[in-house]
Design a protein around this motif. Sequence first.
Motif, PDB file in Angstrom:
ATOM      1  N   SER A  69      93.117   4.735  19.614  1.00  0.00           N
ATOM      2  CA  SER A  69      94.251   4.385  18.757  1.00  0.00           C
ATOM      3  C   SER A  69      95.542   4.610  19.534  1.00  0.00           C
ATOM      4  N   ALA A  70      95.687   3.882  20.622  1.00  0.00           N
ATOM      5  CA  ALA A  70      96.847   4.070  21.507  1.00  0.00           C
ATOM      6  C   ALA A  70      97.549   2.749  21.765  1.00  0.00           C
TER       7      ALA A  70
ATOM      8  N   ALA B  48      94.633   8.946  30.027  1.00  0.00           N
ATOM      9  CA  ALA B  48      93.551   7.984  29.781  1.00  0.00           C
ATOM     10  C   ALA B  48      93.407   7.077  30.998  1.00  0.00           C
TER      11      ALA B  48
ATOM     12  N   GLY C 158     103.556   4.122  13.332  1.00  0.00           N
ATOM     13  CA  GLY C 158     103.473   5.236  14.292  1.00  0.00           C
ATOM     14  C   GLY C 158     104.475   6.351  14.051  1.00  0.00           C
ATOM     15  N   VAL C 159     104.319   7.381  14.862  1.00  0.00           N
ATOM     16  CA  VAL C 159     105.121   8.602  14.733  1.00  0.00           C
ATOM     17  C   VAL C 159     106.625   8.289  14.821  1.00  0.00           C
TER      18      VAL C 159
ATOM     19  N   VAL D 211      96.528  -0.717  25.643  1.00  0.00           N
ATOM     20  CA  VAL D 211      95.673   0.360  26.181  1.00  0.00           C
ATOM     21  C   VAL D 211      94.205   0.020  25.904  1.00  0.00           C
TER      22      VAL D 211
ATOM     23  N   ARG E 234     102.574  10.720  30.233  1.00  0.00           N
ATOM     24  CA  ARG E 234     103.650  11.599  29.732  1.00  0.00           C
ATOM     25  C   ARG E 234     103.096  12.868  29.090  1.00  0.00           C
ATOM     26  N   SER E 235     101.921  12.751  28.461  1.00  0.00           N
ATOM     27  CA  SER E 235     101.357  13.902  27.745  1.00  0.00           C
ATOM     28  C   SER E 235     100.340  14.682  28.562  1.00  0.00           C
TER      29      SER E 235
ATOM     30  N   GLY F  94      94.836   8.366  22.520  1.00  0.00           N
ATOM     31  CA  GLY F  94      96.006   8.328  21.624  1.00  0.00           C
ATOM     32  C   GLY F  94      96.008   9.568  20.745  1.00  0.00           C
ATOM     33  N   ALA F  95      95.515  10.668  21.338  1.00  0.00           N
ATOM     34  CA  ALA F  95      95.286  11.903  20.560  1.00  0.00           C
ATOM     35  C   ALA F  95      96.571  12.494  20.006  1.00  0.00           C
ATOM     36  N   THR F  96      97.719  12.165  20.604  1.00  0.00           N
ATOM     37  CA  THR F  96      98.989  12.745  20.138  1.00  0.00           C
ATOM     38  C   THR F  96      99.652  11.884  19.066  1.00  0.00           C
ATOM     39  N   GLY F  97      99.104  10.723  18.772  1.00  0.00           N
ATOM     40  CA  GLY F  97      99.755   9.778  17.859  1.00  0.00           C
ATOM     41  C   GLY F  97      99.457  10.069  16.392  1.00  0.00           C
ATOM     42  N   ALA F  98     100.054   9.233  15.524  1.00  0.00           N
ATOM     43  CA  ALA F  98      99.906   9.417  14.072  1.00  0.00           C
ATOM     44  C   ALA F  98      98.426   9.329  13.671  1.00  0.00           C
TER      45      ALA F  98
ATOM     46  N   ALA G  63      95.695  10.633  26.410  1.00  0.00           N
ATOM     47  CA  ALA G  63      96.964   9.999  26.003  1.00  0.00           C
ATOM     48  C   ALA G  63      97.620   9.440  27.254  1.00  0.00           C
ATOM     49  N   SER G  64      98.924   9.173  27.176  1.00  0.00           N
ATOM     50  CA  SER G  64      99.599   8.586  28.342  1.00  0.00           C
ATOM     51  C   SER G  64      99.857   9.673  29.388  1.00  0.00           C
TER      52      SER G  64
HETATM   53  P1  A2P Z   1     101.767   9.720  24.279  1.00  0.00           P
HETATM   54  O1  A2P Z   1     102.089  10.741  23.246  1.00  0.00           O
HETATM   55  O2  A2P Z   1     101.364  10.317  25.577  1.00  0.00           O
HETATM   56  O3  A2P Z   1     102.814   8.639  24.407  1.00  0.00           O
HETATM   57  P2  A2P Z   1     101.787   6.383  17.683  1.00  0.00           P
HETATM   58  O4  A2P Z   1     101.009   5.174  17.218  1.00  0.00           O
HETATM   59  O5  A2P Z   1     101.862   7.446  16.656  1.00  0.00           O
HETATM   60  O6  A2P Z   1     103.125   6.004  18.234  1.00  0.00           O
HETATM   61  O7  A2P Z   1     100.930   7.017  18.917  1.00  0.00           O
HETATM   62  C1  A2P Z   1     100.578   6.292  20.037  1.00  0.00           C
HETATM   63  C2  A2P Z   1      99.534   7.066  20.847  1.00  0.00           C
HETATM   64  O8  A2P Z   1      99.158   6.251  21.967  1.00  0.00           O
HETATM   65  C3  A2P Z   1     100.050   8.361  21.433  1.00  0.00           C
HETATM   66  O9  A2P Z   1      99.007   9.305  21.461  1.00  0.00           O
HETATM   67  C4  A2P Z   1     100.439   7.943  22.834  1.00  0.00           C
HETATM   68  O10 A2P Z   1     100.416   8.997  23.777  1.00  0.00           O
HETATM   69  C5  A2P Z   1      99.318   6.993  23.170  1.00  0.00           C
HETATM   70  N1  A2P Z   1      99.688   6.110  24.277  1.00  0.00           N
HETATM   71  C6  A2P Z   1     100.795   5.352  24.410  1.00  0.00           C
HETATM   72  N2  A2P Z   1     100.791   4.682  25.597  1.00  0.00           N
HETATM   73  C7  A2P Z   1      99.641   5.033  26.230  1.00  0.00           C
HETATM   74  C8  A2P Z   1      99.037   4.701  27.489  1.00  0.00           C
HETATM   75  N3  A2P Z   1      99.613   3.853  28.335  1.00  0.00           N
HETATM   76  N4  A2P Z   1      97.843   5.274  27.800  1.00  0.00           N
HETATM   77  C9  A2P Z   1      97.241   6.130  26.951  1.00  0.00           C
HETATM   78  N5  A2P Z   1      97.756   6.476  25.749  1.00  0.00           N
HETATM   79  C10 A2P Z   1      98.936   5.950  25.389  1.00  0.00           C
END
Ligand code: A2P
Length: 343
Positions: free
Chosen positions: A71-72, A57, A161-162, A76, A39-40, A9-13, A36-37
């Motif tokens: 923290s994802a 991940a 979250g973000v 997850v 998508r990232s 969840g490295a890209t999240g808040a 992360a997902s």
């Molecule tokens: P991603 O940016 O690829 O969606 P927040 O709580 O700020 O919304 O952040 C959620 C975090 O959890 C983000 O880093 C997001 O990555 C990650 N995340 C969401 N869904 C998944 C998944 N299925 N597998 C891994 N990481 C995830």
Amino acid sequence: KELTVAIVGATGAVGTKMKEQLIKRNFPIKHIKFLASARSAGKEIEFDGKTYTIEEATPDAFEGVDVALFSAGGSVSAKLAPEAAKRGAVVIDNTSHFRMHPEVPLVVPEVNRGDLKEHKGIIANPNCSTIQMVAALQPIREKFGLTKVIVSTYQAVSGSGVSAIEELREQSAQWEAGKNVEAKILPAKSDKKHYPIARNVIPQIDVFTENGFTYEEMKMINETKKIMHMPELAVAATCVRVPVVSGHSESVYIEVENDASVNEIFEVLKNAPGIVLQDDITTQDYPMPLFVEGEDPVYVGRIRQDLSNKKGFHLWIVSDNLLKGAALNSIQIAEAMLEDNLL
Ligand code: A2P
Ligand code: 11C
């Protein structure tokens, strides 16, 4: 000793703050992975002046990882935390998924560090609003005992979250421009109705449980009892979202077991780890979320003795929900485990 660390969840808040805390606290890192997902995956991420590539991940991403900071989101963690643990990583999970599991320690190091040694591969980081409250109540409890806690929260949107931060920003701009304000996320993404948070307060965080309390309220109630080892403690919570970006505030009423005075509570909090007493009404000095953003401690002020119960006290507790409430507490758990030879 240097460790291989993964942030899920490295890209999240919270993930973003975990990166900052690892650097700020000089955590001994041999190698670090950002997950992360899908998508990232493949995108670049900066850490300590270097550029890394985000990976998806997956179970195999945890090969060779010593500490995995999750923290994802709960789903997850449900899927991947056991996979990480199976591969020898110690998981520090910031979601609610494993918190009430009897074999999973739920830890605020200032309160129940000793529980870490019972771990079986997964340690849970409590909910942000719970962490700051128990950190402030534990020193009072140690000195005077504690029988009752009634809390009302004023929680920042970053807890959601973000995308919720973005929603507050967009709604503020829509209002400024005289447009219709659109609500898509709060109070809970999965719930049927959405309400604006700009110019509003919402008495719902997360969805409702069968007893009429929300999940956020039940987390505060159940997690407090578990962390403090006080199943008998009377706790009630009302959790409210306010249009603040970062920093959760709490109005807390407590009842203590033994006689206490405001001055004695001041003395206890002045010497408590991780707590800053900010309470001088002669100079209008009290904690506010705008001023604690980016700060590590839990701030306590407005301490008053109740007017009808001399064992009742009112406190105002504020902390940065992304730091002590999430990223900082997770890193402090890892630091405590290193010191206690559990890693
Ligand atoms: P991603 O940016 O690829 O969606 P927040 O709580 O700020 O919304 O952040 C959620 C975090 O959890 C983000 O880093 C997001 O990555 C990650 N995340 C969401 N869904 C998944 C998944 N299925 N597998 C891994 N990481 C995830
Ligand atoms: C909020 N406290 O402010 C929530 C966020 O269980 O870790 C944290 C949810 C959790 O919305």
